[in-house]
Structure formats: C-alpha cells, structure tokens
Design an enzyme around this catalytic site. Sequence first.
Site, PDB file in Angstrom:
ATOM      1  N   SER A  77       0.783  -1.290   0.052  1.00  0.00           N
ATOM      2  CA  SER A  77       0.181  -0.069  -0.039  1.00  0.00           C
ATOM      3  C   SER A  77       0.966   1.290   0.128  1.00  0.00           C
ATOM      4  CB  SER A  77      -0.824   0.046   1.382  1.00  0.00           C
ATOM      5  OG  SER A  77      -1.686   1.221   1.507  1.00  0.00           O
ATOM      6  N   TYR A 111      -1.679  -0.814  10.486  1.00  0.00           N
ATOM      7  CA  TYR A 111      -1.771  -1.235   9.127  1.00  0.00           C
ATOM      8  C   TYR A 111      -0.732  -0.804   8.115  1.00  0.00           C
ATOM      9  CZ  TYR A 111      -3.599  -1.127   4.379  1.00  0.00           C
ATOM     10  OH  TYR A 111      -3.725  -1.357   2.901  1.00  0.00           O
TER      11      TYR A 111
END
Length: 253
Positions: free
Chosen positions: A137, A150
């Site tokens: 990501s 995350y």
Amino acid sequence: MSKTALITGATAGFGEAIARRFVAEGWNVIVTGRRKDRLDQLVLELGGEARAIGICFDIRDEAATRAALGSLPLEFQAIDALINNAGLALGTGMADTCDLAEWKTMIDTNITGLVTITRLLLETLVARRGLVVNLASIAANWPYPGGNVYGASKAFVRQFSLGLRSDLSSKGIRVTSIEPGLSESEFTLVRTGGDQASYDRLYQGANPLQPEDIAETIYWVSSLPAHVNINSLEVMPVSQSWAPFQVHREQTA
C-alpha cells in the site's frame, strides 16, 4: 500449456478482479478465502473446475494453510504465480485509543499469513521460475494519522518483497510489491465496521482506483518478459497526491 496463479483473498475486491483478469488471459487460477459460498460462486463464474478451483481456509492458520495447499489436485499443483492479496485494515483511530486485538489481527493476516503461504510455495515457484506479487500500500511509504499498525504491516510487506527479490534473483524468480493508493472496494467497509456513510464520504468525487485497475496492473507485471522485474510500484488515482506535513500546534492563551 496454461499457467496457474494462486490468488489469496479472492472473495471480493482486488482478489476477485485479479482472478477474472487472469482467467480472461487463459490462466488457470486457484482462489482462496474464508467465505466458501463466494468462492464456489466465483469458481462457477470463472468457468468451473476446468479453469478454477477454490480452497477455503483462514490464512492466519498455518495448519489450515498447509492442509489446503496439500489438497490441491495434481493439475493445479504447478503454480507459476503467487499473488498475495489477502489483507485488511481494522479501525481508523489513533494509536492510544486502538483495540489491541485488531492490531494483532492485522499483523496475523497481513504479515504472518503472507509469509507463511509464501514460504510453503517457494520450492514450487523456484522450480517453475515463477512470480510473487505482494499487495502492499502507499501506507507502506507515506504514514497518516490512524494508519499505525496497518501502515507498518504494509511496510513489512514492501521490505519483505525486496528481501525476497534479493534472495531469489539467482533463481529466476520475479518479485513485485504493488502499492495502491485510494481504491474503492469492500476493504473500506471492513475497516470502518460496515459504516456506509464513511465509505461514501471517502470516495465521493474522488474517482478512486477500482479493483479492475489493480488487476490490470498485476497482469501487466506478470506478462512482462521473464528477464524483466518490477521491484515496487506505487499506483494512485490522478486525484490523489501527497498531503502537507502534519503540524500539531499548542493552544495559546
């Protein structure tokens, strides 16, 4: 002879779109996930077991992962590409208010599950001179408030990808870290606990990436000549760019 790709987390979003894209190009696919009903439906839509097979397990469970891989029929055992898509974010709160159990779930899924299935398939991938694509990501590179565990888990995925690339360069294995930005999928509903209003606000007017965009990117990586490796690739919608640095200001009297 058709090649075979194993795609984790294929019951929705990126994983489902990736499976559809690869089958459209003549690949056979193994799709994995925890929701058997969705896997069964996807296999049917992909052309049945002549083209696709679903294996249902929780990637956080090593024993279940081993058993699922061991159950593959002979015609699906020669895996040419592993696409590690399974992953999640839980919550958007600041670190000092987050739920520790949610942090651990992200670590177990995004890190432990990913490295487990990768290690279990490496001998096969080396023998096939195959490909590993890991879904990281932009949060791996650009922290933001509420990203905490995350973002850290995706930074691990990116660095693990580069480490694999270094270790396996003499084996003819290609390894790529794909790092999407703002993308519209079920991922955001999971992160917000099903908050549709938050989902709508996030994407309104933004023209975000769609799962098909990421599927197209990954197929492009897989279709390059065998001597070409894309190490890492950030992908954002045109509407998204980098924010100003965050500055906290003390309250003055």
